[in-house]
Structure formats: C-alpha cells, structure tokens
Scaffold this motif. Structure first.
Motif, short mmCIF file in Angstrom:
data_model
loop_
_atom_site.label_atom_id
_atom_site.label_comp_id
_atom_site.label_asym_id
_atom_site.label_seq_id
_atom_site.Cartn_x
_atom_site.Cartn_y
_atom_site.Cartn_z
N LEU A 1 42.19 38.87 54.16
CA LEU A 1 41.52 38.70 52.82
C LEU A 1 42.26 37.50 52.03
O LEU A 1 43.33 37.35 51.95
N LEU A 2 41.16 36.83 51.63
CA LEU A 2 41.69 35.72 50.58
C LEU A 2 41.37 36.00 49.18
O LEU A 2 40.19 36.20 48.82
N LEU A 3 42.43 35.90 48.47
CA LEU A 3 42.32 35.88 46.96
C LEU A 3 42.71 34.65 46.23
O LEU A 3 43.85 34.03 46.65
N ILE A 4 41.68 34.34 45.32
CA ILE A 4 41.83 32.98 44.39
C ILE A 4 42.01 33.42 43.16
O ILE A 4 40.73 33.83 42.59
N PRO B 1 48.48 34.24 38.06
CA PRO B 1 47.69 33.53 37.42
C PRO B 1 47.71 32.28 38.24
O PRO B 1 48.74 31.94 38.73
N LEU B 2 46.54 31.56 38.34
CA LEU B 2 46.50 30.13 38.94
C LEU B 2 47.26 30.18 40.42
O LEU B 2 47.97 29.41 40.60
N SER B 3 47.00 31.08 41.18
CA SER B 3 47.58 31.10 42.72
C SER B 3 46.77 31.38 43.63
O SER B 3 45.53 32.00 43.20
N ILE B 4 47.10 31.52 44.84
CA ILE B 4 46.08 31.93 45.96
C ILE B 4 46.99 32.62 46.89
O ILE B 4 48.14 32.46 47.05
N LYS B 5 46.24 33.58 47.56
CA LYS B 5 46.76 34.45 48.40
C LYS B 5 46.09 34.78 49.47
O LYS B 5 44.86 35.41 49.38
N PHE B 6 46.50 34.67 50.85
CA PHE B 6 46.00 35.18 52.11
C PHE B 6 46.72 36.69 52.40
O PHE B 6 47.98 36.64 52.35
N ILE B 7 45.92 37.62 52.65
CA ILE B 7 46.70 39.09 52.86
C ILE B 7 46.15 39.31 54.34
O ILE B 7 44.79 39.55 54.40
N VAL B 8 46.91 39.51 55.22
CA VAL B 8 46.57 40.19 56.53
C VAL B 8 46.70 41.58 56.65
O VAL B 8 47.89 41.91 56.30
N PHE B 9 45.79 42.43 56.88
CA PHE B 9 45.97 43.91 57.28
C PHE B 9 45.90 44.09 58.71
O PHE B 9 44.79 44.20 59.26
#
Length: 542
Positions: free
Chosen positions: A417-420, A525-533
C-alpha cells in the motif's frame, strides 16, 4: 528552582501548542484483493537519457551539464551503480533533438557533426550526430548494468518544412535502416524502437500529418520485420511520443493498422513551466493532481476502441517542462507528484512510465554534476522493489489529501500500500480492510484463556500458507520524509535515516521498520509511506 519550574511549564505549553496545531483525522481504506484492475510491465519504471547539449538553457540557467546521450560520462561509477540497483532499469534514449540526429553509419551523404547553436534549427540547435564508437560505448554500459533499452529514431529525415512547424514528404528511412542493421550486427539488444518525438497533433516545434505518420510507421515496421528475421527477440515498435490528441492518436491506429504499433507513447508535463512560482502548491493540490486522470482514462478508451492490440506508455514525463523547476523538481517535494503519477498511471493500465530524466536538467533522478541520487531516485527504486505488476482497487473513505494506491507485492505474497499525505497539518489514522471485511488492523480482543494469540489471528485474517506463526504477524513500513522537515531538501529520510551513497558509491539498502500487525497505522503530515502486508491473502494476485 522557581526558574526551572517556570521553564518546565513554558516548554510544556510550547509542546502542547505544537500538538494541538496538528490535526488528527481518520481514514478508512478498502482494498479489493480478489482481482486486479490493471497490470503494468515488469519494467514499469523507466528513465530517459536526452540529447540536450550542455548549453541548453532555460530561465537564465543551464542545468543539463554533460548529461546527454553524446557526452554523458559513462565511466562514472555512480552512474552504473544507480542503474544496476534496479537490476533491469528501462532506459529511453530520446527527446526534443532526436529528430535532428544522424547516425554515422552506412552510406551517409551528409556530414555528421555534433549539435551547435543555430537560430534557424529546431529548438535553436543544428543537426547532431551519433558516432558508432559512442553507440558501442553506450551498449557496453547497457550490457554491464542490465538496462532495458528503448531508442527514439529520427522521424524527420527526408521531410521538408512547409509552414508553421508543419513538415511534409515521405520519411527517408535509409539512415535508420543502416543504424538498426549495425545494431543487430553487433548483437545489441534493443527492447523497443520509438518513432519520432512530439511530432503528433500540433507538435512541439514540428509536426507531421497523421496519414503520413501512419504510412511511415508501416514502412518502419516492415524494416524491423526484415532485419530481425534471424535475430530474436524482435523489438516492439512505439509511437508517436507526443502529447495525447484524441483524434490524431485514434487515426494513427486506424491508418497504421492492426499490430503495427505495439504501444502508444504520450508525454506529460502537467505542472506547467519550470519557472512557475506555484509549482509546490500545484504538487500539493489534490484537485490539480486529479486533472491528468482524464488523459489516462481517454487514452485507455482510445486504445480499447481503436487498437486493442496496443498498450499505453508514458514515454516522457518530468512534471514541469523547460528542464524542470529549480529547487523543486530535484527535491523531496517532487516525490508527492512523481509517486502519485506512478500510482495513477498504473490504475489506467499504463504499462511503462518514463521519467524525464535519469540525469540532466532540474528533474534528473541523479544530480547532473555529482551523479548523486536526488529524492525521486529513491522513490522510484522503492516503487520498483515493492510494487508488483498487479494493480488493486482501493476505495478511500477520507480526505482527498490522503492519496492511496495498492498493488500486489513484488515477487512475494501479499499487498503493498502506498500512502501519500499532502496535508501540511493533518496526521491520518488509517484503518485498512479488504472487501471481505477482513481487517488488517486488528481490534478484536483475544481471550488468552480459551484461544491462543495465533489461533485468533488465523481466524481474523486470511493468511498465506497454512502454518502461520507469531513472528510472521507484522507489516513492513517505509516512511519517507525530508531532512530537517524542509520540503525542498535534496536529502530524503527513510524511517528517519538519511539516504546517502556508501563510501564506495553504492546505493544504500532500503530497509523497512517492522510493526506489529495489531499496532495503529498512521501517516504524518507531508510525508509518504509504503506499507507491505506480507501475509495478506490476495486471490487476485495469483
């Protein structure tokens, strides 16, 4: 003592004020893991090497240095390391000057000289030359690094300028024929040949009518068929490498006919000129980012209705045109635009996305002077390492400032999942579910007297495999932030650690932080996160 107490309360007040200044908001995501909605190519991430000389300038600055096909330092160790980190990075050789390039091979009757300033020439430059010695050197680099190569051919050869940028006449294929033949004779593998650059529709600097263009594509396809009779695999044929024009693109498919053009390549510069003072505001505006979705959607429909044998590629995209935005395109803030583009394009079945550039201009993934990676390089590498080909649908219940994309994980089970987070003050607490209401973030209380922890988790989640163990109940997080909270920093932090080349010039490993599957998911705020399940069951990815 009294002073210390007073200082304590002042600090407490400041801390409390800073906490209150940040908003908290909930977002609920539903991922449909039962089926994929689109699929990318294995080598979705692509970067261009352009033809611009060092004296290509915009807005009183000349950011290209020595970064072109002709003068790039191919022996620089950082360059090879940056390409090799992707294992098979797709490189597109092409750009505005490609339709002025001669190949010094065969019976070339015209002097083959390098680009020079020429007011009467396209984009203010004369014709240029690719010497075969240089072509050999480039292919040595490609072979050493495992690069997958797309080469843009000169599509103006033999034509004549008539008026207002319009060019007429049949394409002279002799030089391209000899060049392709030389390439085959040396055993060089080219994944795809692209015909022309920004000559479609109204064109940029020059244009060719669609009837003529389609006719010339049929001719080029016959040349490829002939020359590759005894050489496999046969490269794909791409066109037109221009801005999407519905009527022109659809006519091109009709005129060229079935299975001639393998992919329609289009260009995107949806942030406007590089000197626009509102670039950052555009990047962080979800409404502005959404506008380009119409282009992806319409091109996909054009292909479905008029040429289902072809696929869609973004052949060139740098965000801001005219060499990109200084102190924007090469900084952390650009990754909000870039990763959003990668996610959005993939949803509309785009097979390949070519970033302008690998190196050169302000928008290079590598700094044109030092060859040190800019933040977008690491964003591209993380995408390449984590996001698989299968695109999953995500239904978001929350703020438009939280951008979300999901793919089957790359070369492993599970979902990435990519969260922006485009908001400058809101932290989002994210609840992730699948369509079967299986929660990834577990809230169920566990009665340890009756059921083991593992047994309860097995009942709550469809795990991959049938032997789940407690140590497997985690997720992997890759949290991207700018150094010193400066959006225009050229240094990206991964989970709080600066991403920098090693002393040997190697690309650092991109390691995640493991979180308990039962812990809250949030994004600052103002960050990006990849999450691998890694343990999430995904029937659509099999």
């Amino acid at each position: 003592m009294g002073f210390q107490i007073a200082l304590f309360f002042v600090l407490l007040l400041v801390f409390s004020t800073s906490i209150l200044a940040q908003d908290l908001d909930d977002a609920r995501l539903v991922i449909d893991a039962n089926t994929t909605i689109a699929e990318t190519d294995d080598n979705y991430i692509c970067a261009t090497i352009d033809w611009w000389p060092h004296d290509k300038c915009n807005y009183n600055q000349c950011p290209w240095k020595f970064s072109s096909v002709i003068n790039l330092d191919l022996s620089h160790p950082f360059l090879a390391n940056a390409i090799q980190a992707f294992k098979n990075l797709r490189l597109r050789l092409g750009g505005s000057l490609q339709d002025q390039v001669l190949y010094e091979v065969g019976n070339l009757k015209t002097p083959c000289k390098q680009f020079g300033k020429d007011k009467s020439g396209l984009f203010g430059f004369s014709m240029g030359c690719l010497h075969m010695k240089r072509w050999d050197e480039l292919n040595n680099l490609f072979k050493m690094t495992g690069a997958v190569v797309t080469f843009g051919l000169n599509a103006l050869r033999g034509r004549h300028h008539v008026r207002r940028g319009s060019w007429k006449g049949d394409w002279d294929s002799s030089n391209a024929h000899d060049f392709i033949n030389y390439t085959i004779s040396k055993g060089y593998r080219i994944d795809s040949w692209e015909f022309g650059n920004e000559l479609s529709g109204k064109g940029i600097g020059a244009s060719v009518g669609v009837e003529q263009y389609g006719k010339d594509l049929v001719h080029l396809n016959s040349i490829i068929d002939e020359l590759y009779t005894n050489f496999q695999p046969k490269p794909a044929l791409l066109a037109p490498g221009g801005f999407y024009d519905k009527s022109w693109f659809e006519q091109l498919l009709e005129v060229s006919g079935p299975r001639v053009v393998n992919a329609l390549t289009h260009h995107i510069y949806n942030l406007g000129p590089g000197n626009d003072h509102n670039l950052i505001n555009k990047i962080l505006d979800p409404d502005h980012l959404n506008k380009i979705s119409a282009t992806f959607r319409n091109l996909s429909l054009s292909i479905q209705m008029n040429g289902p044998w072809a696929s869609a590629w973004v052949g060139e995209s740098g965000g801001a045109y005219n060499s990109g935005g200084p102190h924007v395109s090469d900084t952390f803030v650009d990754s909000f635009w870039y990763l959003d583009q990668l996610g959005m394009a993939a949803k509309y079945d785009t097979k390949v996305y070519c970033r302008q550039t690998l190196i050169g201009g302000n928008y290079g993934l590598l700094n044109a002077s030092t060859f040190i990676p800019n933040p977008d390089y690491y964003s591209a590498l993380l995408w390449h390492q984590l996001m698989g080909k299968g695109v999953l649908d995500v239904l978001s219940h929350g703020s438009p400032y939280l951008r979300t994309y999901a793919h089957c994980s790359k070369e492993r089970a599970g979902v990435t999942l990519l969260l922006i987070n485009l908001s400058n003050q809101t932290t989002f607490n994210v609840d992730v579910k699948c369509t079967s209401n299986t929660e990834l973030h577990l809230k169920e209380s566990i009665d340890t007297r009756k059921k083991s922890f593992t047994h309860s988790l097995k009942r709550s989640i469809s795990w991959v495999g049938d032997k789940a163990s407690e140590e497997r109940f985690f997720r992997e997080e890759y949290h991207l932030t700018p150094e010193a909270e400066n959006l225009q920093s050229t240094t990206m932090l991964l989970n709080g650690q600066a991403l920098q080349l090693t002393e040997r010039g190697d690309v650092p490993s991109l390691s995640p932080v493991r979180r308990d599957i039962n812990s809250p998911i949030n994004i600052a705020p103002l960050s990006i996160k990849f999450i691998v399940f890694p343990n999430f069951n995904t029937p659509g990815c099999k």
